[in-house]
Design a protein around this motif. Sequence first.
Motif: not given
Length: 805
Positions: A127-140
């Motif tokens: 999952t590619f998402f943002k947390r505030g102004d940070k770019f995040m990915v949830r992956t293995d």
Amino acid sequence: MTRRSRSKPPPAAAVSVSPAEPQRRRKWFLAGGVALALAIAGMVANSLNAPPPSPPPSLSSVNAAEAAPPAGKATYVGAESCKTCHEPEFKAWSGSHHQLAMQEASVSTVLGDFADVKFRHKGVESTFFKRGDKFMVRTDGPDGKLADYEISYTFGLYPLQQYLIPFPGGRYQTLPIAWDTRPKNAGGQRWFHLYPDQKIDHKDPLHWTRLYQNWALQCAECHSTNLRKGYDAASNTYHTTFSEINVACESCHGPGSAHVDWARKVRAPYPAQEHKGLPSLQSRWKDAWKFPSDSARFAVRDHLADPAGMNSCAACHARRSTLSEDGKAGATLEDSHRLALLTAPNYHADGQQREEVYVWGSFLQSKMYQRGVTCMDCHDPHSQKLRAEGNALCTRCHNAAEFDAPKHHQHQADGKGAQCVSCHMPTQNYMVIHARQDHSMRVPRPDLSISLGSPNACTQCHTDRKPQWAATAMDKWYGKAWRERPQYGTTLHAGATQGAAALPGLLDLAANPAAPAIIRATAATLAEAHVHPGTLPATRALLQDADPSVRIAALGMIAPIDPLNRVLGAAPLLSDPVLGVRIEAARVLADVPDSQIPEGKRAAREAALQEYVASLQLEADWPSGNVNLGNLRLRQGRAEEAVAAFERAIALDPGFNGAYVNLADAWRQQGREAAAETVLRQGLAVTPRDAHLHHALGLSLTRQGEKAAALKEFTEAARLAPDNARYAYVQAIAVHSAGKRDEALVLLRAANQRHPNNLDILVALVSMSREAGDRQAALAYAKQLAGIMPDNANLKRLVAELETR
């Protein structure tokens, strides 16, 4: 991303990792080596299996320019310092692929969709998402479990953008899911996986959190300016630095402080040497090429350009390994890197691109290069845009009336088939979607597709047709003269498939001054497996060649011969002006005692050896680098250091077979055959289908007198690697030793069909056929041998003897 490969390196023999060579036996104790391996393995595991990290300090805050350089040495001053006097060039560079090669992740730099977008691949949902102004990915992650990771940097621009994620130990790992930046109507604006057909779990060394997806290991050198890897082998950590995060002015021109100092002192009009303090990279592309007459087919360059301009491109547009981080701007590639030659699997038999080879090796083969065309003649070095679009680029030097016409291209005008690049620079996709043109710029040869299996532009476009159809069409259009055009594929293909019978052709090609140097060097490299005392005169001539790649290949040709001739050939090159030549000479002479080295060359040998070791230490984060260091130490009789290097390679990549094979050989040389067997079985526990390990285990068991068990291993090795002539030969010899001569003959005959002209197989066939009383068969094989080596007196006598009986 990388100048190496996006896949795990092939077996040791294919990555220039030499088998350990026999040395005097020394006593050595297993305990110390095992303890070191365990310690290293612990460091590797700790660095890769840690939980998701907090972002480390920004790389750009750790600047290589902070370190005080030696007095008088030029320093890096940054692109902004160039802008004042070179504003047009700076403007062209701004927004280019070089300027945007690597960036800190931000709203303005991240092109991918991070609006809670899900992407599923082989059972893993990311999952590619943002947390505030940070770019995040949830992956293995490294444990296989889903976790959240912050994107720190973007990597690349078009047609795809990758993302870097920080890990402990100064590591940045490249996510295998990339953003397709092409327009939507071209298939872009989507997430895609760089290994679409593979399931790569967290235990695989190709998993994004592991060794071979590390930014500093694979890709960093060519995406930032003045990059220093900063790998510390003792702690297995990185302290990587750069002067500028992207590919800026000084990546190509070199450190600019001396030039800036000069510029501050002069006033217009400037002296002719406006590049004062920097190498000249000018190509004079606008006015260098002129048609001798209106009817001339080709333009001619008024004089050859300084090669420094193209050399500045080569280091990052070539498949190569790094020898030094201190390469000088404009210097020949071999002074800082080792170029991959035109061998499988990187290239097809005729030299066309196959694996990801990054242009330079292809371009060196081309007639364009031979005639003096430079990279800058076609590409603007600052914007990276073409000098002209479509066929207009080519007709600057190729008469449009002759070549941009249906009578030449035989396709509909203005169609795809009428484009010069469609026929002469066919593309191949790398990184799934990146279509790259083959810069060898060759005439399509469907006839070679028939004989060699190499591709051709005709059937790459007309996918429903066969090469014979294309060859017939070309015969109709152009006559059959095109079939007689010079080509080197037949000789190189023979070198890879025809064994010792190919040697005369390879030697002729290596010595051919009309052939491109990379072709000649490849021919010399293929000849190395078949050299004998009679090839020394040809080799000595190549050792004096003007091109460093040929000299390096020639040094490889003398590596298997006796110490005296090695010294005679290699000692003069210990002081060669090119680093790559010096260290290859040092490698070839590494095991020769000082007493056999001319007194005047001993200091040069020691200096070159130090340079060689430094190049291997620079590659200490590569398993292959450690194996090569171990091989060097073993040849020098420094067994303890050799064992440590092999064990470190195994700790870095437990599946790297060459490390197990060479470590086992190191133990063998110390008289520790049981330890050698243990190491090989450890390797097979990790990679049970590895032919190299089965073969090496068979040799170890043979030395221990366990012939039945050894035969099982030889049989398995030959089954797993049917293309390996040596394994087929050894299996047959083992079967014969087990009292099964007829079965051994069946194996040898089959092997001779697969590997024609292999000397070992033919000698065994002669011997066993005679033993079986089959004189006619023995004579036939003896004549085949004599045809390969017509000057061998022993073979002549053997043939005469068999004929008279």
